[in-house]
Enzyme design. Sequence first.
Site, PDB file in Angstrom:
ATOM      1  N   ASP A  27     -53.277  -3.359 -65.750  1.00  0.00           N
ATOM      2  CA  ASP A  27     -52.287  -4.219 -65.082  1.00  0.00           C
ATOM      3  C   ASP A  27     -52.285  -5.641 -65.644  1.00  0.00           C
ATOM      4  O   ASP A  27     -51.902  -6.584 -64.959  1.00  0.00           O
ATOM      5  CB  ASP A  27     -52.524  -4.275 -63.559  1.00  0.00           C
ATOM      6  CG  ASP A  27     -52.586  -2.903 -62.925  1.00  0.00           C
ATOM      7  OD1 ASP A  27     -51.702  -2.085 -63.221  1.00  0.00           O
ATOM      8  OD2 ASP A  27     -53.516  -2.645 -62.139  1.00  0.00           O
ATOM      9  N   GLU A  28     -52.697  -5.801 -66.900  1.00  0.00           N
ATOM     10  CA  GLU A  28     -52.751  -7.141 -67.498  1.00  0.00           C
ATOM     11  C   GLU A  28     -51.381  -7.649 -67.934  1.00  0.00           C
ATOM     12  O   GLU A  28     -51.234  -8.828 -68.242  1.00  0.00           O
ATOM     13  CB  GLU A  28     -53.680  -7.158 -68.729  1.00  0.00           C
ATOM     14  CG  GLU A  28     -55.114  -6.761 -68.458  1.00  0.00           C
ATOM     15  CD  GLU A  28     -55.349  -5.286 -68.719  1.00  0.00           C
ATOM     16  OE1 GLU A  28     -56.513  -4.870 -68.697  1.00  0.00           O
ATOM     17  OE2 GLU A  28     -54.358  -4.551 -68.936  1.00  0.00           O
TER      18      GLU A  28
ATOM     19  N   GLY B  59     -48.952   2.842 -65.339  1.00  0.00           N
ATOM     20  CA  GLY B  59     -47.550   2.452 -65.274  1.00  0.00           C
ATOM     21  C   GLY B  59     -47.346   1.104 -65.929  1.00  0.00           C
ATOM     22  O   GLY B  59     -47.999   0.124 -65.571  1.00  0.00           O
ATOM     23  N   HIS B  60     -46.462   1.043 -66.918  1.00  0.00           N
ATOM     24  CA  HIS B  60     -46.153  -0.220 -67.588  1.00  0.00           C
ATOM     25  C   HIS B  60     -44.753  -0.651 -67.176  1.00  0.00           C
ATOM     26  O   HIS B  60     -43.820   0.151 -67.189  1.00  0.00           O
ATOM     27  CB  HIS B  60     -46.236  -0.061 -69.104  1.00  0.00           C
ATOM     28  CG  HIS B  60     -47.636   0.175 -69.585  1.00  0.00           C
ATOM     29  ND1 HIS B  60     -47.951   0.324 -70.919  1.00  0.00           N
ATOM     30  CD2 HIS B  60     -48.805   0.278 -68.914  1.00  0.00           C
ATOM     31  CE1 HIS B  60     -49.257   0.507 -71.034  1.00  0.00           C
ATOM     32  NE2 HIS B  60     -49.784   0.493 -69.829  1.00  0.00           N
ATOM     33  N   SER B  61     -44.613  -1.906 -66.797  1.00  0.00           N
ATOM     34  CA  SER B  61     -43.323  -2.380 -66.307  1.00  0.00           C
ATOM     35  C   SER B  61     -42.833  -3.565 -67.123  1.00  0.00           C
ATOM     36  O   SER B  61     -43.618  -4.307 -67.712  1.00  0.00           O
ATOM     37  CB  SER B  61     -43.419  -2.767 -64.825  1.00  0.00           C
ATOM     38  OG  SER B  61     -44.411  -3.754 -64.626  1.00  0.00           O
TER      39      SER B  61
ATOM     40  N   VAL C 109     -48.244   2.768 -60.240  1.00  0.00           N
ATOM     41  CA  VAL C 109     -48.344   4.216 -60.043  1.00  0.00           C
ATOM     42  C   VAL C 109     -48.720   4.562 -58.615  1.00  0.00           C
ATOM     43  O   VAL C 109     -48.103   5.418 -57.986  1.00  0.00           O
ATOM     44  CB  VAL C 109     -49.373   4.829 -61.021  1.00  0.00           C
ATOM     45  CG1 VAL C 109     -49.538   6.326 -60.761  1.00  0.00           C
ATOM     46  CG2 VAL C 109     -48.937   4.593 -62.462  1.00  0.00           C
TER      47      VAL C 109
ATOM     48  N   ARG D 117     -53.492  -4.354 -55.130  1.00  0.00           N
ATOM     49  CA  ARG D 117     -54.497  -4.664 -56.139  1.00  0.00           C
ATOM     50  C   ARG D 117     -55.487  -5.706 -55.626  1.00  0.00           C
ATOM     51  O   ARG D 117     -55.096  -6.662 -54.960  1.00  0.00           O
ATOM     52  CB  ARG D 117     -53.822  -5.188 -57.412  1.00  0.00           C
ATOM     53  CG  ARG D 117     -52.956  -4.156 -58.114  1.00  0.00           C
ATOM     54  CD  ARG D 117     -52.118  -4.776 -59.211  1.00  0.00           C
ATOM     55  NE  ARG D 117     -51.305  -3.779 -59.899  1.00  0.00           N
ATOM     56  CZ  ARG D 117     -50.245  -4.068 -60.649  1.00  0.00           C
ATOM     57  NH1 ARG D 117     -49.883  -5.328 -60.823  1.00  0.00           N
ATOM     58  NH2 ARG D 117     -49.556  -3.107 -61.235  1.00  0.00           N
TER      59      ARG D 117
ATOM     60  N   LEU E  33     -49.397 -16.907 -66.634  1.00  0.00           N
ATOM     61  CA  LEU E  33     -49.915 -18.276 -66.616  1.00  0.00           C
ATOM     62  C   LEU E  33     -49.267 -19.077 -65.490  1.00  0.00           C
ATOM     63  O   LEU E  33     -49.866 -20.007 -64.946  1.00  0.00           O
ATOM     64  CB  LEU E  33     -49.662 -18.957 -67.966  1.00  0.00           C
ATOM     65  CG  LEU E  33     -50.275 -20.351 -68.133  1.00  0.00           C
ATOM     66  CD1 LEU E  33     -51.801 -20.293 -68.047  1.00  0.00           C
ATOM     67  CD2 LEU E  33     -49.838 -20.987 -69.446  1.00  0.00           C
ATOM     68  N   ASP E  34     -48.046 -18.701 -65.121  1.00  0.00           N
ATOM     69  CA  ASP E  34     -47.343 -19.384 -64.038  1.00  0.00           C
ATOM     70  C   ASP E  34     -48.009 -19.168 -62.683  1.00  0.00           C
ATOM     71  O   ASP E  34     -47.770 -19.934 -61.750  1.00  0.00           O
ATOM     72  CB  ASP E  34     -45.885 -18.929 -63.981  1.00  0.00           C
ATOM     73  CG  ASP E  34     -45.745 -17.425 -63.906  1.00  0.00           C
ATOM     74  OD1 ASP E  34     -46.277 -16.732 -64.798  1.00  0.00           O
ATOM     75  OD2 ASP E  34     -45.103 -16.926 -62.964  1.00  0.00           O
TER      76      ASP E  34
END
Length: 339
Positions: free
Chosen positions: A13-14, A42-44, A253, A258, A285-286
């Site tokens: 989830d990075e 899962g990549h978003s 997923v 988290r 970073l925000d």
Amino acid sequence: MPSVIVVGGQWGDEGKGSIVAYLSLHDEPEIIARGGVGTNAGHSVVINGKKYAVRQIPTGFMQTKARLLIGAGVLVDPEVFFHELEQLKDFNVKDRVGIDYRCAIIEEKHKQLDRTNGYLHGKIGTTGSGCGPANADRVMRKAKQAKDVKELEPYLTDVAQEINDALDEGSLVLVEGTQGFGLSLYYGTYPYVTSKDVTASSVAADVGIGPTRVDEVIVVFKSFPTRVGAGPFPTEMPMEEADRLGLVEYGTVTGRRRRVGWFDFEMARYSARINGATMLAVTMLDKYDKEAFGVTDYDKLPRKAKEFIEEIEERVGVPVGLIKTGPELEHIIDRRDTI
């Protein structure tokens, strides 16, 4: 042209998907391949305000000139694969995607076992996608392969051959890993890990790239690392603190909330070393500094954000080349030409 591998440096989830999406559009690779475990990741990516989440097809699908490949080391769930073909029909994925004929198949029995096994689902906290049981069958030489599934025939190919042919011709190949270093079967927080190694060397092997053909390894870190499910998390913050900071996230997923922690410099350094990182990418970073939202020029970052990036570079020992400052594709600082 080089081969570039993108992997996670924490517990997944990075934001690997957003980095791969940016590189896909900006660098225009001829091939975008997916390595890693399978549909448990899962990549978003956000495109024009719309969020797309994929678990099987490479996140660079929006680069409509690229060939999209799923490497032999990846588990394939035909149900998920065909769902994503339909979901991404506006991007003409169907005519561009290829599955290695040697991919092992996730069957319904694997998903049922993953969801009902008290140890896997209860103690370890797996996603229930069937990846662990399917990989176990693969090790026992009992798993079906993609070539055994008639519906997949139109998409079958030799991914390793395609990729190495492309590299021979000087084409750019972008490879996307899954999960993160802390979930590696070998180097992670065992037994609270995924069902295989997910470091850059294994991801390269998943798609058929030999060690001497890897040109660049980008390891992705999130400003506030997160973890889904059970397992050690040395820098974890109380949920109340995460709420106060607005750090509320849910797994792509599983839908589970988290766990959130502070940036772990010691883990980051070790992760970068084992992965052989040539460059780092830092996402969200925000969230670390709200004034950094949407900034695309490094020199215009607020002092707090810039000092954080400089501390990462100093303590990890690898330059930060890409910085995400928001959810949209264009919310990024690309420093690759200056590091």
